[in-house]
Write a protein that holds these residues in place. Structure first.
Motif, PDB file in Angstrom:
ATOM      1  N   LEU A 293      -2.757  67.984  50.934  1.00  0.00           N
ATOM      2  CA  LEU A 293      -2.763  66.660  51.556  1.00  0.00           C
ATOM      3  C   LEU A 293      -3.527  66.812  52.864  1.00  0.00           C
ATOM      4  O   LEU A 293      -3.585  67.905  53.427  1.00  0.00           O
ATOM      5  CB  LEU A 293      -1.334  66.221  51.864  1.00  0.00           C
ATOM      6  CG  LEU A 293      -0.403  66.055  50.652  1.00  0.00           C
ATOM      7  CD1 LEU A 293       1.011  65.776  51.113  1.00  0.00           C
ATOM      8  CD2 LEU A 293      -0.907  64.918  49.752  1.00  0.00           C
ATOM      9  N   ASP A 295      -3.508  65.728  56.659  1.00  0.00           N
ATOM     10  CA  ASP A 295      -2.639  65.136  57.674  1.00  0.00           C
ATOM     11  C   ASP A 295      -1.553  64.280  57.016  1.00  0.00           C
ATOM     12  O   ASP A 295      -1.313  63.141  57.409  1.00  0.00           O
ATOM     13  CB  ASP A 295      -3.453  64.314  58.683  1.00  0.00           C
ATOM     14  CG  ASP A 295      -4.396  65.210  59.476  1.00  0.00           C
ATOM     15  OD1 ASP A 295      -3.968  66.325  59.845  1.00  0.00           O
ATOM     16  OD2 ASP A 295      -5.555  64.818  59.701  1.00  0.00           O
ATOM     17  N   GLY A 296      -0.954  64.809  55.983  1.00  0.00           N
ATOM     18  CA  GLY A 296       0.174  64.139  55.338  1.00  0.00           C
ATOM     19  C   GLY A 296      -0.211  63.115  54.282  1.00  0.00           C
ATOM     20  O   GLY A 296       0.648  62.555  53.618  1.00  0.00           O
ATOM     21  N   THR A 329      -1.539  77.446  53.549  1.00  0.00           N
ATOM     22  CA  THR A 329      -0.259  77.070  52.970  1.00  0.00           C
ATOM     23  C   THR A 329       0.271  78.204  52.099  1.00  0.00           C
ATOM     24  O   THR A 329      -0.510  78.993  51.570  1.00  0.00           O
ATOM     25  CB  THR A 329      -0.461  75.775  52.130  1.00  0.00           C
ATOM     26  OG1 THR A 329       0.598  75.658  51.197  1.00  0.00           O
ATOM     27  CG2 THR A 329      -1.753  75.789  51.347  1.00  0.00           C
ATOM     28  N   ASP A 336      -0.376  70.942  53.752  1.00  0.00           N
ATOM     29  CA  ASP A 336      -0.965  69.875  54.538  1.00  0.00           C
ATOM     30  C   ASP A 336      -2.061  70.486  55.405  1.00  0.00           C
ATOM     31  O   ASP A 336      -1.832  71.478  56.087  1.00  0.00           O
ATOM     32  CB  ASP A 336       0.142  69.274  55.413  1.00  0.00           C
ATOM     33  CG  ASP A 336      -0.265  67.936  55.968  1.00  0.00           C
ATOM     34  OD1 ASP A 336      -1.125  67.276  55.354  1.00  0.00           O
ATOM     35  OD2 ASP A 336       0.260  67.561  57.024  1.00  0.00           O
TER      36      ASP A 336
END
Ligand code: MSP
Length: 531
Positions: A293, A295-296, A329, A336
């Motif tokens: 994703l 920034d979210g 991640t 993210d």
């Protein structure tokens, strides 16, 4: 010698390469390079998936013939992977004639066996996924990935008797003969098998021209997934079920098919069923990594937050991009990302971390050479300090020396365990720990003062630093090959020799491999800071 065969999905050429494709491909490259480093005979396959209704439509929109369109987009993928130093052994395209012929041979075999039969399929079809959906797959009646209602489709088609292989596949999944990792993904697939009936699947389309014609009925073309899956075999040179002992045998079954969760289910149902029908072994492992994703938010053109591999390379360079993606991640989980996070990590780990450590160490090593006063050109050709005379002299450095040896051995062990289990980010942590430790060691030992005072232990201390750097560079090689090669060069070494066939990995990772006679060379700045 062990063999290692790793694949990425073959990517649809209806989109330019984006960060999701890049993530899978770089991860596969890291794993392939790691296996080459430890001496495994490795084959790494990637490529492009070029048939189907969606691609036909895209070509039409672009005002191009399908073949022209796929040639262009496939070339972009190959260009970007080349830029990113991806070391694939083969790039397969599903429009290659050898692939197409092998697909026809495979389907004909399955048809003659009775595993493909003429039928009619009625179901909800998502054009975006090119997959039939069950009601349970939908959220509020919409495909969760494409946010559109699938169409009810009814057409004459050839069906594949996938249901016949259900029990056998489920047994293999449960026994981990056909491993699905991480564990939560295996659970997801096991419950899918237990809760839903594994239905036969449509294997041909009547109104899609841009595909491989079925050899016994040319009014139909192959369902795009049946065509696509076989790339994992044709990429090795397999020509069809008659090809019993070709060189593909050396690598099949694949050790790892790497992909993200969007295509797990088809890989855990249709693909193993096809292999069983063809009488071939199943891949040993499907490894499913997470989705990115930004920034979210989900990356999308309409949100304007798509990050392209070119953008990343322009800002962080090739190795910076590879590093930032791999450390973004925990591998196997969603992650993210965003520019701010990337900038911070780049400065912390690369500019201030490894980049600074290398610059600092090489500069000190050059100065240290001054002590003996016999080094000639200090910037280009200075020697690594000779440590022998100081070697067993001082308690403190001697203890450090032993500590270095055991700690490096431990680091290599953990590093290898992590990469064998595809814990890519944890392997990076091992390297960063060594880098931090070395920085601390230099700060504590203050070699610049030792040099000023002509301390006889300077050589020992500097040897510990430089020999550790050699190990760090080797560990970095799968992640940042160019950087690793540059560090090697600064140490007067050649990474090519390290990778030569006659060179044993066990020897390369022994403490003490750096010769005292080696010439050090100062290189340029590895990672300029980003402000
Ligand atoms: N052509 C099929 C695969 C056939 S394989 C026999 C396909 N292609 S795709 O172009 O859509 O690529 C899907 C793959 O791209 C995912 O499984 C994953 O590897 C990668 N990713 C695409 N978007 C992604 C993210 N946002 N995040 C992480 N990886 C993702 O499906």
């Amino acid at each position: 010698m062990n063999k290692f065969y790793i694949t990425t999905p073959i990517y649809y050429v209806n989109a330019n390469p984006h960060i999701g494709h890049t993530y899978t491909t770089v991860a596969a490259d890291v794993l392939a390079r790691f296996h080459r480093l430890i001496g495994d005979k490795t084959f790494f396959l990637t490529g492009t998936d070029e048939h189907g209704a969606k691609i036909e439509e895209w070509a039409r929109d672009a005002g191009l013939k399908p073949q022209e369109f796929v040639d262009r987009v496939s070339a972009k993928f190959q260009f970007i992977w080349n830029e990113l130093n991806i070391s694939n052994d083969r790039f397969i395209r599903t429009t290659e004639s050898e692939h197409m012929r092998a697909v026809q041979n495979a389907l004909e075999f399955m048809y003659k066996k009775g595993d493909i039969y003429k039928g009619e399929y009625e179901g909800l079809y998502c054009r975006g996924c090119e997959q039939f959906k069950t009601e349970r797959d939908l959220i509020d009646g919409l495909c969760p990935d494409h946010k559109v209602a699938p169409e009810l489709m009814k057409e004459e088609c050839y069906m594949f008797k996938m249901s016949k292989y259900r029990d056998e596949i489920l047994k293999k999944i449960e026994k981990d003969e056909f491993k699905i990792l991480p564990a939560e993904r295996k659970n997801e697939i096991s419950s899918f098998y237990k809760n839903e009936k594994l239905e036969d699947v449509s294997f041909s389309r009547k109104n899609v021209k841009w595909g491989i014609p079925l050899p016994w009925d040319e009014t139909h073309t192959t369902y795009v997934w049946a065509d696509a899956f076989l790339n994992y075999l044709t990429g090795l040179g397999w020509t069809g079920p008659e090809d019993k002992n070709g060189s593909w045998r050396e690598y099949w079954p694949a050790d790892v098919h790497l992909m993200s969760k969007d295509i797990l289910r088809v890989h855990a149902t249709i693909w193993p069923a096809m292999l069983l029908s063809l009488g071939l072994g199943l891949p040993r492992e499907l490894f499913i990594h997470g989705f990115f994703l930004v920034d979210g938010q989900k990356m999308s053109k309409s949100l304007g937050n798509v990050i392209s591999p070119e953008d990343l390379m322009n800002r962080y360079g090739v190795d910076g991009t590879r590093y930032l993606l791999m450390s973004a991640t925990p591998f196997g989980h969603d992650g993210d990302i965003g520019w701010n996070k990337f900038d911070e990590k780049y400065n912390a780990d690369l500019a201030n971390g490894i980049g600074n450590l290398v610059a600092r160490s090489i500069t000190l090593a050059e100065k240290a050479s001054l002590i003996k006063g016999d080094r000639g050109d200090l910037t280009q050709n200075s020697k690594i300090p000779e440590a022998e005379q100081a070697r067993y002299g001082a308690g403190k450095t001697q203890n450090h020396n032993l500590k270095f040896k055991t700690e490096i051995e431990q680091s290599w062990k953990t590093y290898q365990e992590n990469l064998l289990e595809l814990k890519i980010d944890s392997a990076i942590d091992v390297i960063n720990k060594r880098i931090k430790f070395l920085d601390g060691y230099i700060t504590e030992m203050k070699p610049w003062e030792m040099i000023k005072n002509s301390n006889e232990n300077t050589g020992e201390v500097m040897y510990n630093v430089l020999e550790s750097l050699r190990h760090v560079a080797l560990m970095l090689w799968p992640f940042m090959p160019e950087t690793a090669e540059k560090i090697y060069e600064s140490l007067g070494l050649d990474m090519g020799k390290e990778m030569a066939e006659d060179k044993k990995f066990e020897d390369a990772i022994e403490w003490g491999g750096l010769s005292f006679e080696t010439k050090i060379k100062k290189g340029g700045v590895l990672f300029p800071r980003i402000f």
